[in-house]
Enzyme design. Structure first.
Site, PDB file in Angstrom:
ATOM      1  N   CYS A   1      19.225 -28.119   2.265  1.00  0.00           N
ATOM      2  CA  CYS A   1      18.627 -27.258   3.286  1.00  0.00           C
ATOM      3  C   CYS A   1      17.386 -26.585   2.764  1.00  0.00           C
ATOM      4  CB  CYS A   1      19.642 -26.205   3.710  1.00  0.00           C
ATOM      5  SG  CYS A   1      18.952 -24.814   4.602  1.00  0.00           S
ATOM      6  N   GLY A   2      16.320 -26.587   3.557  1.00  0.00           N
ATOM      7  CA  GLY A   2      15.087 -25.940   3.152  1.00  0.00           C
ATOM      8  C   GLY A   2      14.937 -24.542   3.684  1.00  0.00           C
TER       9      GLY A   2
END
Length: 270
Positions: free
Chosen positions: A111-112
């Site tokens: 996840c960014g």
């Protein structure tokens, strides 16, 4: 079982092959919660491979805009705990963390965003990347050919990404690995910033897709060319165009696709 190298764990398995089966052991990539604290205050919890965490702290701090320059980080201390790792970052110029800016939700390794609370934190304006040397397009292929030799964690597990810093000729100079693609890039950028590397003088190769946060992190630290083994997203291409970053994808032997600013690749200039 003997002690595993940092970032690796060994577990018993049952291997099924054909009509038979046998017991054995397998190397697995570690994935652990890593809490980042600035001046004693919690900011984010990331799922990451617990190796090169000092590099990770520097790269994350710079690429996420928590500090303006590498010299703002006065020290990093890593504490291993039963639940995971705590990374204490002693930094100047960092505002106190409040409930609106803290990213206290655990971030998945893929996840960014990882708990960002505001839209403006996600799509913050990027600086224009300065011009750098014009590279021969086959430098990308040389770097790709050499990269596997510099991925010890992936060689044993087949489960981690790598981010590599390459010379204009395609020589691999630095590599960092992690179960999360953006973590690997943060670790690499942190290592380069700690060594004072001029990021106009080479390029970054990543073993992943080029999503928007990969472009954001690279451009934030002045990287001129980001090459990815997989595809970019439309948002990543737009951000690369706006920030003067050369973005290439689908890097393969004898082939790659240029999505923005081809002037940095000699053979790609029309």
């Amino acid at each position: 079982m003997s002690a595993a190298p940092l970032g690796l764990a060994r577990r018993g398995v049952i291997v099924h092959q054909g009509a038979g089966q046998q017991q054995g052991e397998d190397w697995l990539a570690e994935e652990a919660p890593v809490e980042l604290r600035y001046n004693g205050e919690a900011f984010a919890v990331m799922m990451a491979t617990p190796a090169d965490l000092e590099d990770f702290a520097h790269g994350f701090s710079l690429s996420e805009g928590r500090v303006a320059q590498a010299s703002d980080i006065r020290g990093v201390t890593v504490h291993e705990q039963l639940e995971g790792y705590v990374v204490d970052i002693d930094a100047g110029g960092v505002e106190a963390v409040d409930a609106g800016s803290a990213r206290l939700l655990p971030g998945r390794s893929g996840c960014g965003l990882c708990g960002s609370r505001h839209l403006e934190d996600v799509l913050r304006p990027l600086p224009k990347v300065p011009d750098g040397p014009v590279l021969a397009a086959d430098a990308l292929e040389r770097a790709l050919d050499a990269l596997a030799q510099h991925q010890p964690l992936n060689r044993r597990t087949g489960a981690v990404h790598a981010a590599a810093w390459a010379s204009p000729e395609g020589g691999i100079l630095h590599v960092r690995e992690d179960v999360g693609r953006h973590n690997a890039l943060d670790k690499l950028l942190g290592a380069l910033s700690r060594e004072g590397v001029d990021m106009r003088g080479g390029f970054v190769l990543v073993t992943s897709r080029a999503s928007y946060e990969m472009v954001t992190k690279a451009a934030s630290l002045g990287v001129g060319l980001l090459a990815a083994i997989s595809a970019p997203t439309a948002l990543a291409v737009g951000l690369a165009q706006a920030s003067n970053l050369t973005l290439t994808g689908f890097v393969r032997p004898g082939r790659h696709v240029v999505y923005s600013h081809p002037q940095r690749l000699r053979d790609a200039i029309p």
